[in-house]
Write a protein that holds these residues in place. Structure first.
Motif, short mmCIF file in Angstrom:
data_model
loop_
_atom_site.label_atom_id
_atom_site.label_comp_id
_atom_site.label_asym_id
_atom_site.label_seq_id
_atom_site.Cartn_x
_atom_site.Cartn_y
_atom_site.Cartn_z
N PHE A 32 53.42 47.81 -16.04
CA PHE A 32 52.70 46.63 -15.59
C PHE A 32 51.23 46.78 -15.94
N VAL A 33 50.48 45.73 -15.65
CA VAL A 33 49.04 45.76 -15.88
C VAL A 33 48.34 45.73 -14.54
N LYS A 34 47.56 46.74 -14.27
CA LYS A 34 46.83 46.86 -13.00
C LYS A 34 45.44 46.27 -13.18
N SER A 35 45.04 45.43 -12.23
CA SER A 35 43.72 44.81 -12.26
C SER A 35 42.87 45.37 -11.13
N ASN A 36 41.65 45.76 -11.46
CA ASN A 36 40.68 46.08 -10.42
C ASN A 36 39.30 45.73 -10.95
N GLY B 169 38.56 46.19 -14.65
CA GLY B 169 39.27 45.45 -15.69
C GLY B 169 40.77 45.53 -15.50
N ASP B 170 41.50 45.39 -16.60
CA ASP B 170 42.96 45.42 -16.60
C ASP B 170 43.43 46.66 -17.35
N PHE B 171 44.46 47.32 -16.81
CA PHE B 171 44.91 48.59 -17.38
C PHE B 171 46.43 48.62 -17.45
N THR B 172 46.94 48.96 -18.60
CA THR B 172 48.38 49.16 -18.74
C THR B 172 48.79 50.43 -18.00
N VAL B 173 49.79 50.30 -17.13
CA VAL B 173 50.30 51.44 -16.37
C VAL B 173 51.78 51.61 -16.71
N VAL B 174 52.13 52.79 -17.14
CA VAL B 174 53.52 53.12 -17.48
C VAL B 174 53.95 54.32 -16.65
#
Length: 957
Positions: free
Chosen positions: A790-794, A797-802
């Motif tokens: 998923f993509v984590k937002s904080n 910015g936005d970060f791909t998390v696997v």
């Protein structure tokens, strides 16, 4: 070249004008075309191309044109925002990136016909370009690329160093390719590229590969580190300077000395740190630990934690950890030895201090505490003093919990004016706006939670505070709210009995009572009301109020449900006061009064770092807890207190809150599904160990430094530990269905507590750890995995998390490939519906909404018996119903939980199922929108109760 292919020629309409489509809103941005040419970026061309495409597909009637213009304005704004969102993301876009964002916006907006035509057009044009290249003569070489320095001078771009930095970033990591990163980086280079853009290009290139291989998150972090080194070294040297990781290993000591001196000159670092033995400190730095970050963790530190002057960061990671450690060792006898001990623990990620401590330790204003709890008085002086205190406490990054139960309700008599009160709500509006105005020193959004007891006459209005309808003057859209629920109310629900609401000016003792004493007094007031002896009251069915509480919790995410009686009955400090509320995140349960503002100092153990394939590493855990508790104890004495009531309370009781993070990761490492009896047993075992070692460490500190002043008369002094106080709750309720088994030497520890004493009135609390878990690269707190991709937002910015554990297992079984990545995107990061994944992996990697909430409660109940405070327990309910919520929250109460936190429920999930080659966090292929608003209820009415990874949400930071 057009960004979209108009299927048929149409008359060009006037361009829509919006913030996103206005060329003036994106000054200085440039577009890199496929041939390497650089031209000004013009959002109007996106709007024009979109308009042509829509009208070509849907027709060009007047009605269609009006509708298209509105759609295009919104889509253009989204596309431009996606490209320009990050201030540090460079000022150039590749044509392919723009087209990816266009495709993504069309898919998000469910404009499937236009999107399909666009995708087909892109594929056709790609084939045409490929065909044109076959047999074509290579273009003449026009010269090497040049780098534009800050001075404006052009110098040759050092491609040898670029390749070396990328090679260094990939060294020692499995399944990553420096060639792939270098190729993608070169695609985004152009003649005259700036130094900042050159530093960013390989980072963005590596980010696009994270979804295929989690180790690229490490690579991205190392590339960001190179950029940070250049920024910091250049600032300290007063001229351009840079170093590779290998070079920095030799320079870290010299850098640290210069960093410390400059930080003091800039008034960012406490001058007292210069009195340490700097040579000894510098020699203890471990430069290799800079390499252990994931991209999300390092970017978070870069954006929000590292010291800067005039916008330029000059603090590298190991300097950051050492600055925090030195700040916590200021009053130690051997300051250098303790600073090095603290530094090694922090930089190992075995333990992490809370955000305020990381922000402010070693700085001139060392406000290190995390949470503050206050009780608001029932008069104007007291109310506005409480609001002023909120501002002062929030200024230096404190989270707030306010108890408003004493304030008289709507319609109550005001003796001084012979008028009637407007109740609690207007004052809550002021408190809400204060939290927004004082935004934690500009570092993050101000955050406060208001608590109200369930018997307060204003409780029904209180439930409505977060609604988006009604009189906005009686709404608090930014303030968290929580119900402070007595056991008697839950018992009346069980009995389907009546419930009576009162104004506290007529029932003043209810505020301080709990257990049987509360029941006696409450029933007495009910009798007085029945006789007409009270002016303000209202009777209703307890079940009706309960349903309304759960309905508003479902629709708006608030108020949370917290339980007054277990918080007080099990409080070690019941001999000196009452717990009137919890804090911002519902894990703190400390006494408050007119002259005491409760303070709690937090930190969290990384549970993943303390498990082996055979289970918990008790020896390592004991070492970690002992050092961590010493650090938290030091916070109390070093802390900068903004109001005297906080200082008085903290020094008298000395509470701390040691918690955990990485619980889900530990389960993955141990091969235990979250929704299993084995996971519940591990929750029990791990929390017992932490409780044992924490209490033991507090006893050790009491032997060295003395007991906390209010120890005598506490439950501790009577030999009643948290595992014993659960019996007090069971006795008060007439029973409690909860496993009470133990495995460690509690008799021996109990004897030490009563003989030597405790250094702290409270020792444990499980906080959300949303940001510090990102720093350490582990799962948040006690949370189940949200999604596996998923993509984590904080705020960064936005970060791909696997899920790296899942990827490892799929690789070992030959199942990790492009098709699997695509399937994970399609199924919202869930493995449950992917047929070729074996059942054992489906159970192990079940995500939060695939695990019944009862498993979360059962695991939390096992932890709660060991904890003297509480837990930030989020509850996930995939398909909420009134019955399900009723069962869930009644179970939480029956199992003896003290508090609950957010209700995470999913009404609509949107995952991008496009064919993007990669995701850099902005061009993401997985973007989930999760809210607690029922599908049948328009969002305009109720809003989003809880959006996971909301950059503005305290729990997500």
């Amino acid at each position: 070249m057009s960004l979209l292919h108009p299927v048929a020629p149409v008359a060009e309409p006037p361009l829509p004008r919006s913030a996103g489509a206005d060329p003036a809103s994106t000054p200085g941005y440039q577009l890199i075309r496929r041939n390497g040419a650089v031209t000004p970026f013009d959002p109007a061309k996106i709007a024009l191309a979109l308009t042509k495409a829509f009208l070509a597909v849907e027709g060009s009637s007047a009605a269609a044109s009006r509708r298209v213009h509105a759609i295009v304005a919104d889509l253009t704004a989204q596309i431009v925002a996606g490209l320009t969102r990050r201030a540090d993301a460079g000022r150039t876009f590749h044509i392919e990136d723009v087209q990816d964002q266009v495709e993504l916006a069309l898919m998000r907006g469910e404009h499937h016909k236009v999107a399909r035509a666009y995708v087909l057009y892109r594929e056709e044009r790609a084939r045409e370009r490929a065909a044109a290249r076959v047999g074509a003569t290579a273009p003449p070489v026009t010269g090497e690329l040049r780098l534009r320095l800050a001075s404006g001078a052009l110098v040759p771009l050092d491609e040898v160093r670029l390749a070396a930095v990328i090679g260094e970033a990939t060294a020692g990591l499995a399944d990553v390719s420096s060639d792939a990163i270098l190729a993608e980086t070169r695609r985004n280079l152009y003649d005259g590229i700036s130094v900042d853009e050159l530093g960013l290009a390989p980072i963005l290139a590596a980010r696009t590969l994270i979804e295929r291989e989690p180790n690229y998150a490490r690579v991205s972090a190392r590339l960001l580190l190179d950029r940070l080194r250049r920024e910091a070294l250049s600032f300290l040297a007063g001229r351009p300077d840079q170093a590779t990781q290998a070079e920095m290993a030799e320079r870290y000591g010299d850098y640290f000395r210069a960093y410390l001196a400059r930080g003091i000159d800039e008034e960012r670092i406490d001058p007292e740190l210069a009195r340490f033995d700097i040579e000894r400190i510098a020699e203890a730095l471990l430069p290799e630990r800079d390499l252990q970050f994931d991209y999300l963790g390092l970017q978070t530190l870069y954006d929000r934690y590292f010291l800067h002057a005039r916008g330029t960061r000059f603090e590298l990671p190991q300097a950051f950890f050492m600055r925090v450690a030195m700040g916590l060792a200021l009053r130690e006898v051997d300051r250098e030895a303790r600073a090095i001990e603290f530094y090694r623990l922090l930089s190992s990620f075995d333990f992490m201090a809370s955000t305020p401590t990381l922000f402010n330790s070693g700085t001139p204003r060392a406000q290190l505490a995390s949470c503050f709890l206050t009780t608001v008085a029932d008069d104007l002086d007291g109310i506005f003093k409480a609001i002023k205190d909120n501002a002062l406490l929030a200024k230096y990054s404190g989270g707030l919990g306010n108890d408003w139960t004493r304030v008289r309700g709507l319609g109550a008599h005001i003796r001084g004016t012979n008028g009637e009160s407007q109740g609690v709500v207007p004052f809550l509006k002021v408190a809400n706006d204060t939290a927004i105005a004082v935004n934690q020193g500009g570092k993050r959004k101000g955050a406060v939670c208001a608590y109200l007891e369930t018997w307060h006459i204003d409780i029904e209005e209180f439930l409505d505070l977060r609604k988006n309808t009604g009189d906005d003057r009686r709404r608090t859209h930014d303030m968290n709210t929580a119900n402070w629920v007595p056991d008697l109310f839950m018992q009346r629900i069980e009995q389907d009995g009546p419930w009576t609401l009162f104004s506290p000016d007529e029932t003043p003792d209810l505020h301080d009572l709990y257990g049987p004493a509360f029941k006696t007094a409450y029933e007495g007031y009910e009798a007085k009301a029945a006789r007409g002896e009270l002016k303000v009251f209202k009777q209703l069915r307890a079940v009706d109020l309960w349903r309304r509480m759960l309905t508003l919790l479902f629709e708006t995410g608030h108020p949370w449900v917290t339980f007054k009686d277990p918080c007080n009955i099990r409080s070690p400090q019941s001999h000196v006061g009452v717990v009137h509320s919890s804090n911002l995140c519902t894990e703190i349960t400390l006494n408050t009064s007119a002259d005491e503002v409760a303070v709690c100092n937090l930190g969290s153990v990384n549970l993943l770092a303390h498990v082996t394939p055979d289970g918990l590493d008790h020896q390592r855990l004991a070492r970690t807890v002992k050092t961590a508790l010493r650090m938290l104890d030091n916070v109390i004495d070093i802390n900068f207190y903004t109001i005297p009531e906080a200082r008085r309370s903290n020094l008298r009781h000395r509470p701390v809150g040691l918690g955990i993070m990485g619980f889900q990761d530990a389960l993955h490492a141990l091969r235990l599904p979250y929704g299993s009896d084995a996971a519940i047993r591990f929750a029990d075992e791990s929390m017992e160990a932490i409780s044992f070692h924490t209490i033991s460490a507090s006893v050790d500190l009491a032997a060295e430094r003395g007991r906390y002043p209010s120890f005598e008369g506490s439950l501790w002094s009577k030999g009643i530990l948290p595992i014993d106080s659960i019996e007090l709750l069971a006795e008060g309720r007439g029973g409690l269905d909860l496993d009470r088994s133990t495995t460690l030497d509690w008799e021996g520890l109990r004897a030490r507590v009563t003989t030597i004493g405790m250094r702290h009135s409270n020792t444990m609390a499980i906080a959300p750890t949303a940001t510090i878990s990102n720093i350490c690269g582990v799962s948040q707190s006690i949370e189940p995995a949200y999604q596996n991709l998923f993509v984590k937002s904080n705020m960064s910015g936005d970060f791909t998390v696997v899920n790296a554990f899942l990827v490892r297992d799929l690789k070992s079984r030959g199942l990790w490939d492009e098709v699997m990545v695509s399937d994970l995107k399609y199924y919202d990061g869930s493995v449950g519906q992917i047929d070729r994944i074996p059942d054992d992996l489906k159970a192990l990697y079940a995500t939060a909404f695939e695990i019944d909430a009862s498993w979360l409660i059962e695991a939390a109940a096992r932890r709660q018996k060991w904890i003297d405070q509480a837990q930030s327990l989020n509850l996930y309910v995939a398909n909420p119903s009134g019955r399900k919520l009723d069962e869930t929250y009644r179970l939480a109460w029956k199992r003896g939980l003290k508090t609950t936190y957010y209700l995470r429920s999913r009404s609509a999930t949107h995952v991008e199922k496009s064919t993007l080659k990669g995701t850099d966090g902005k061009l993401n292929a997985v973007s989930a929108v999760v809210s607690a608003a029922p599908i049948s209820v328009p969002e305009s009415e109720f809003g989003k109760a809880c959006v996971l990874d909301d950059p503005d949400c305290e729990a997500c930071q």
